[in-house]
Write an enzyme that holds these catalytic residues in place. Structure first.
Site, short mmCIF file in Angstrom:
data_model
loop_
_atom_site.label_atom_id
_atom_site.label_comp_id
_atom_site.label_asym_id
_atom_site.label_seq_id
_atom_site.Cartn_x
_atom_site.Cartn_y
_atom_site.Cartn_z
N ARG A 1 34.66 41.83 41.35
CA ARG A 1 34.33 40.40 41.39
C ARG A 1 33.75 40.02 40.02
NH1 ARG A 1 37.30 39.64 45.05
NH2 ARG A 1 36.83 38.80 47.11
N HIS B 1 43.65 37.38 39.47
CA HIS B 1 43.17 37.82 40.79
C HIS B 1 44.36 38.29 41.64
CE1 HIS B 1 39.73 37.40 43.89
NE2 HIS B 1 40.56 38.37 44.25
#
Ligand code: NDP
Length: 310
Positions: free
Chosen positions: A225, A273
């Site tokens: 993250r 992502h």
């Protein structure tokens, strides 16, 4: 009375999930109603993705559990309107995808692939890479994704150091934990893979201080993250050469804003992502198994510890 299962995720996912969940719940022998729209006070289970927009669970008075389609639950684990169990996604397809992505990018660094692909200027420097057994890779986070990645790298003969909150024993992996373990891991690693969850305890875990522990020129791969890295500290470390290169899949703001320094930095690879995603065929089985468990009074799989945030 049927078990009411609300599918609350991006609408585009419904056509793919609907038949899979229908089949799984049927196979579980349940009398169920599965839909994308059910009155809140009649919902038993929510199959959930944070980007569905559902944030306030106050009126879900009959709710038994929220079953996340995502592995990362940072945007829901602190939700005070949610007072029932929250399960995160552990999916074989997601794990396999992440393992492949991590191994691919570690090998890319290990073999110096970028350098050789762009070597079009007649340069003939015979600098063969070392063997994997001579390369140390550190995986921060040894959960579903970190452990699988660490095992795959070990199978390729890399010297793998893994770091987690609690002590682990994974064959072939040097397992460390706690603050001292992090210092020891970073000080001897050439490639760092971040597979930690985003929690208050992991925010900026790579910062000016911890980046300085790395051997000069170390490379960083972050499919975890964005908040795991202090971006300013990383940019400084990249500019000074302390960090040789970073491959970043996740960011504090996504999509990464066009003006962000990462885009133009010569030693940063940005990926959007895509390291891995939940796969409907395998994840629907996990969801249905958890609903079956809930109805049978058995413990749910993959429960989130709301205090720890993962
Ligand atoms: P898990 O919850 O299974 O594992 C988390 C790991 O991190 C555990 O080993 C845990 O330690 C460790 N950890 C947590 N807090 C700390 C801490 N404070 N100090 C040290 N170690 C800590 O998660 P997953 O492996 O399933 O997923 C990891 C993350 O990957 C997700 O949270 C998500 O953010 C990210 N992800 C990214 C995707 C992408 O496409 N880029 C796709 C899917 C997930 P312990 O074992 O001791 O509890």
């Amino acid at each position: 009375m049927p078990v009411n299962v609300l599918f609350s995720a991006r609408p585009g996912l419904w056509p793919e999930y609907e038949p899979l969940l229908h089949q799984g719940l049927t196979d579980a022998g349940l009398d169920f109603h599965l839909a994308t729209d059910i009155p809140a006070d009649q919902v038993d289970y929510v199959v959930y993705a944070p980007n569905s927009g559902l944030q306030d669970f106050t009126s879900y008075t009959r709710l038994k559990a929220v079953l996340s389609l995502w592995a990362g639950v940072e945007s829901i684990s602190g939700n005070e309107t949610l007072t029932v169990p929250l399960a995160r996604m552990v999916d074989g397809g997601l794990t396999q995808g992440m393992t492949e992505w991590v191994v691919g990018h570690v090998l890319r660094y290990h073999l110096g692939m970028d350098r050789h692909i762009t070597q079009q200027d007649g340069d003939w420097t015979p600098d063969a890479p070392p063997l994997a057994s001579q390369r140390t890779v550190c995986v921060l986070g040894l959960g579903a994704l970190g452990e699988a990645s660490a095992r795959a790298l070990t199978a390729l003969n890399f010297h793998v150091i893994g770091w987690s909150r609690t002590a682990k024993d994974i064959p072939g992996v040097t397992c460390l934990h706690g603050p001292e373990g992090l210092r020891a891991a970073l000080s001897q690693t050439e490639i760092v893979v971040l597979l930690l969850p985003d929690t208050p305890a992991t925010t900026n875990i790579l910062n000016a201080h911890t980046l300085a522990l790395l051997p000069k020129g170390a490379q960083i791969i972050n499919p975890g993250r964005g908040p795991l890295i202090d971006d300013d500290a990383l940019l400084q470390a990249l500019n000074s050469g302390q960090v040789g290169h970073a491959t970043l899949d996740v960011f504090r703001t996504e999509p990464l804003p066009p003006e962000h320094s990462y885009w133009a930095h010569p030693n940063v690879t940005v990926t959007p992502h895509i390291a891995s995603e939940t796969r409907p065929v395998t994840s629907a089985q996990v969801i249905c198994e958890n609903i079956r468990r809930g109805e049978a009074g058995e413990p749910f799989l993959h429960l989130v510890d709301r205090g720890l945030g993962y």
